[in-house]
Design an enzyme around this catalytic site. Structure first.
Site, PDB file in Angstrom:
ATOM      1  N   CYS A 156      -8.911 -10.143   5.988  1.00  0.00           N
ATOM      2  CA  CYS A 156      -9.443  -9.989   7.354  1.00  0.00           C
ATOM      3  C   CYS A 156     -10.180 -11.256   7.814  1.00  0.00           C
ATOM      4  O   CYS A 156      -9.797 -11.874   8.820  1.00  0.00           O
ATOM      5  CB  CYS A 156     -10.324  -8.752   7.432  1.00  0.00           C
ATOM      6  SG  CYS A 156     -11.581  -8.646   6.139  1.00  0.00           S
TER       7      CYS A 156
HETATM    8  N1  LIG Z   1     -11.297  -2.338   5.599  1.00  0.00           N
HETATM    9  C1  LIG Z   1     -10.881  -3.522   6.040  1.00  0.00           C
HETATM   10  O1  LIG Z   1     -11.333  -4.037   7.089  1.00  0.00           O
HETATM   11  C2  LIG Z   1      -9.825  -4.271   5.304  1.00  0.00           C
HETATM   12  C3  LIG Z   1      -9.359  -3.858   4.077  1.00  0.00           C
HETATM   13  N2  LIG Z   1      -8.402  -4.583   3.425  1.00  0.00           N
HETATM   14  C4  LIG Z   1      -7.932  -4.169   2.107  1.00  0.00           C
HETATM   15  O2  LIG Z   1      -7.118  -3.009   2.249  1.00  0.00           O
HETATM   16  C5  LIG Z   1      -7.264  -2.154   1.130  1.00  0.00           C
HETATM   17  C6  LIG Z   1      -7.726  -0.787   1.623  1.00  0.00           C
HETATM   18  O3  LIG Z   1      -8.958  -0.937   2.288  1.00  0.00           O
HETATM   19  P1  LIG Z   1      -9.662   0.260   3.077  1.00  0.00           P
HETATM   20  O4  LIG Z   1      -8.670   0.987   3.892  1.00  0.00           O
HETATM   21  O5  LIG Z   1     -10.845  -0.339   3.708  1.00  0.00           O
HETATM   22  O6  LIG Z   1     -10.097   1.171   1.842  1.00  0.00           O
HETATM   23  P2  LIG Z   1     -10.603   2.693   1.818  1.00  0.00           P
HETATM   24  O7  LIG Z   1     -11.601   2.778   0.738  1.00  0.00           O
HETATM   25  O8  LIG Z   1     -11.000   3.117   3.193  1.00  0.00           O
HETATM   26  O9  LIG Z   1      -9.289   3.501   1.391  1.00  0.00           O
HETATM   27  C7  LIG Z   1      -8.721   3.398   0.106  1.00  0.00           C
HETATM   28  C8  LIG Z   1      -7.586   4.392   0.006  1.00  0.00           C
HETATM   29  O10 LIG Z   1      -6.972   4.294  -1.282  1.00  0.00           O
HETATM   30  C9  LIG Z   1      -6.883   5.616  -1.874  1.00  0.00           C
HETATM   31  N3  LIG Z   1      -6.851   5.442  -3.323  1.00  0.00           N
HETATM   32  C10 LIG Z   1      -7.886   5.140  -4.159  1.00  0.00           C
HETATM   33  N4  LIG Z   1      -7.439   5.029  -5.434  1.00  0.00           N
HETATM   34  C11 LIG Z   1      -6.101   5.232  -5.399  1.00  0.00           C
HETATM   35  C12 LIG Z   1      -5.083   5.272  -6.386  1.00  0.00           C
HETATM   36  N5  LIG Z   1      -5.354   5.038  -7.681  1.00  0.00           N
HETATM   37  N6  LIG Z   1      -3.805   5.580  -6.013  1.00  0.00           N
HETATM   38  C13 LIG Z   1      -3.519   5.823  -4.719  1.00  0.00           C
HETATM   39  N7  LIG Z   1      -4.445   5.807  -3.715  1.00  0.00           N
HETATM   40  C14 LIG Z   1      -5.713   5.503  -4.060  1.00  0.00           C
HETATM   41  C15 LIG Z   1      -8.102   6.310  -1.300  1.00  0.00           C
HETATM   42  O11 LIG Z   1      -8.027   7.716  -1.360  1.00  0.00           O
HETATM   43  P3  LIG Z   1      -8.642   8.562  -2.606  1.00  0.00           P
HETATM   44  O12 LIG Z   1      -9.794   7.767  -3.160  1.00  0.00           O
HETATM   45  O13 LIG Z   1      -9.043   9.862  -2.016  1.00  0.00           O
HETATM   46  O14 LIG Z   1      -7.516   8.655  -3.556  1.00  0.00           O
HETATM   47  C16 LIG Z   1      -8.003   5.844   0.153  1.00  0.00           C
HETATM   48  O15 LIG Z   1      -6.977   6.541   0.807  1.00  0.00           O
HETATM   49  C17 LIG Z   1      -8.291  -2.839   0.205  1.00  0.00           C
HETATM   50  O16 LIG Z   1      -7.622  -3.589  -0.769  1.00  0.00           O
HETATM   51  C18 LIG Z   1      -9.041  -3.777   1.133  1.00  0.00           C
HETATM   52  O17 LIG Z   1      -9.540  -4.902   0.450  1.00  0.00           O
HETATM   53  C19 LIG Z   1      -7.843  -5.681   3.988  1.00  0.00           C
HETATM   54  C20 LIG Z   1      -8.258  -6.138   5.198  1.00  0.00           C
HETATM   55  C21 LIG Z   1      -9.299  -5.476   5.950  1.00  0.00           C
HETATM   56  C1  LIG Z   2     -17.838  -5.741   5.592  1.00  0.00           C
HETATM   57  C2  LIG Z   2     -17.133  -5.912   4.266  1.00  0.00           C
HETATM   58  O1  LIG Z   2     -17.606  -5.495   3.234  1.00  0.00           O
HETATM   59  N1  LIG Z   2     -15.966  -6.554   4.297  1.00  0.00           N
HETATM   60  C3  LIG Z   2     -15.152  -6.803   3.128  1.00  0.00           C
HETATM   61  C4  LIG Z   2     -13.924  -7.544   3.542  1.00  0.00           C
HETATM   62  C5  LIG Z   2     -12.795  -6.630   3.902  1.00  0.00           C
HETATM   63  C6  LIG Z   2     -11.776  -6.507   2.825  1.00  0.00           C
HETATM   64  O2  LIG Z   2     -11.486  -5.430   2.379  1.00  0.00           O
HETATM   65  O3  LIG Z   2     -11.274  -7.647   2.333  1.00  0.00           O
HETATM   66  P1  LIG Z   2      -9.780  -8.095   2.228  1.00  0.00           P
HETATM   67  O4  LIG Z   2      -9.396  -8.559   3.595  1.00  0.00           O
HETATM   68  O5  LIG Z   2      -9.804  -9.206   1.245  1.00  0.00           O
HETATM   69  O6  LIG Z   2      -8.915  -7.037   1.710  1.00  0.00           O
HETATM   70  C7  LIG Z   2     -15.841  -7.687   2.104  1.00  0.00           C
HETATM   71  O7  LIG Z   2     -16.592  -8.566   2.464  1.00  0.00           O
HETATM   72  O8  LIG Z   2     -15.523  -7.524   0.922  1.00  0.00           O
END
Ligand SMILES: NC(=O)C1=CN([C@@H]2O[C@H](COP(=O)(O)OP(=O)(O)OC[C@H]3O[C@@H](n4cnc5c(N)ncnc54)[C@H](OP(=O)(O)O)[C@@H]3O)[C@@H](O)[C@H]2O)C=CC1
Ligand SMILES: CC(=O)N[C@@H](CCC(=O)OP(=O)(O)O)C(=O)O
Length: 337
Positions: A156
């Site tokens: 991000c």
């Molecule tokens: N949030 C953001 O702004 C951004 C996030 N990302 C990346 O995207 C990914 C997801 O982030 P985000 O949506 O914030 O995370 P969340 O914590 O909101 O969601 C994680 C999801 O993964 C599921 N999960 C956890 N463990 C497992 C497993 N072993 N098998 C299958 N499903 C699983 C969880 O459900 P449950 O635990 O109920 O199984 C949940 O649905 C991360 O790698 C993050 O770094 C990238 C860019 C931006």
């Molecule tokens: C506010 C906050 O905690 N933000 C996350 C970045 C979002 C994320 O999940 O990182 P990726 O884009 O690498 O997947 C962090 O700093 O770790």
């Protein structure tokens, strides 16, 4: 229709992916998955995310062995919206079955000896896939994304920073030995959906974190091919990233050359908007856009970049990557053309 299974569909980025796949003209949902032992297993997706009530009422399915074989036979692509370690463990199994993987995590973004031990806390076990993965920065890596079986969607903060800096780096405008400084703030959805004290409403206050050791510093430096200083902040708002970036220019760079570099990079690429006014989070939250604007005083250039962390910083950029990889219209499912 190309059938897409989403793993991690109950989380913030997974839910956005589900919403985008549902309205995409070329994609259909091939299952919404959570972990095998998830407390949300078998619940309706829309009971967790009522914004999609009546639109996506499918159940969240536990990712057990039966589910994995179902995905192997029924899905054309897999979208991983899971933690880095989970994506690291899951992706190779799907790839071995010939299923393309679009991973939102950081598990396959940065090759380099010792990088994952140092910045992610685990030893990478799949250096072959790490080497083959295309970095999913949609406006900048189309040729690699087109060919790849594994797409590591850009992070991000890196998306906000690289979109602002790449036109300058490629034109050779950044002064020798200058490390651009990226000071950025993210809404709290950046930390994911799981409850924690640090992200509880009454605990959040605008503050720096990850000082001089955030994993996105090496991700940005690697994909820019120039070292940067990166400082993230946690903001007390729900979604969006605003990055203010300070760059020292070479002596002879003119205003016209700067404008030309940005226009050459982004005119005709509808997702990146050269706004002519300072970007703000409210203009991009809930959208797939990246808004950019800049000003200079002598050799000091300031650029501001704004995105939605869950969309251009994750889910909508994954859709851009799918569109490129599959030869769909670049804006399909994102912007009315
Ligand atoms: N949030 C953001 O702004 C951004 C996030 N990302 C990346 O995207 C990914 C997801 O982030 P985000 O949506 O914030 O995370 P969340 O914590 O909101 O969601 C994680 C999801 O993964 C599921 N999960 C956890 N463990 C497992 C497993 N072993 N098998 C299958 N499903 C699983 C969880 O459900 P449950 O635990 O109920 O199984 C949940 O649905 C991360 O790698 C993050 O770094 C990238 C860019 C931006
Ligand atoms: C506010 C906050 O905690 N933000 C996350 C970045 C979002 C994320 O999940 O990182 P990726 O884009 O690498 O997947 C962090 O700093 O770790």
């Amino acid at each position: 229709m190309l059938k897409a299974a989403i793993i991690g569909a109950s989380g913030y980025t997974g839910a956005e992916l589900a919403g985008l796949v549902k309205v995409h003209p070329e994609l259909s949902l091939a299952g919404l998955y959570v972990s095998e032992g998830s407390l949300d297993g078998h619940k309706a997706f829309s009971s967790l995310h009522p914004r999609w009530r009546g639109l996506i009422d499918e159940p969240l399915l536990p990712l057990d062995d039966e589910a994995l074989s179902r995905i192997h036979t029924e899905a054309d692509i897999v979208l991983l919206a899971t933690a880095h370690e989970v994506s690291h463990d899951l992706a190779p199994g799907f790839l071995a079955k010939g299923i393309k993987v679009f991973d939102l995590s950081g598990a396959f973004r940065v090759p380099g000896e010792g990088f994952y031990e140092r910045f992610y806390g685990f030893a990478h076990q799949h250096s072959d896939w790490l080497a083959q993965a295309a970095y999913g920065l949609a406006e900048w890596n189309q040729a690699a994304i087109q060919k790849a079986k594994l797409i590591a969607v850009a992070g991000c903060y890196p998306t906000a920073a690289l979109t602002a800096l790449k036109p300058l780096q490629n034109a050779g405008f950044i002064a020798d030995n200058n490390k651009p400084i990226i000071s950025a703030v993210s809404g709290v959805t950046g930390a994911g959906r799981k409850a924690s004290l640090a992200t509880s409403f009454s605990e959040i206050s605008f503050k720096p974190y990850g000082v001089l050791n955030h994993r996105h510093q090496p991700e940005i430096s690697h994909h820019l091919d120039n070292q940067v200083v990166f400082q993230p902040h946690l903001g007390n708002f729900i979604r969006g990233i605003l990055a203010t970036i300070y760059v020292q220019l070479n002596d002879d760079v003119t205003d016209e050359q700067i404008a030309q570099a940005y226009h050459q990079a982004y005119d005709g690429q509808k997702i990146v908007r050269l706004t002519g006014q300072w970007p703000q989070i409210n203009d991009v939250a809930g959208t797939p856009f990246c808004d950019l604007h800049w000003a200079r005083d002598g050799n000091q250039l300031i650029i501001v970049s704004a995105i939605d962390n869950l969309l251009k910083g994750a889910a909508s950029q994954a859709i851009q990557c799918i569109n490129i990889n599959q030869g769909f219209s670049p804006l399909a499912g994102l912007v009315q053309e």
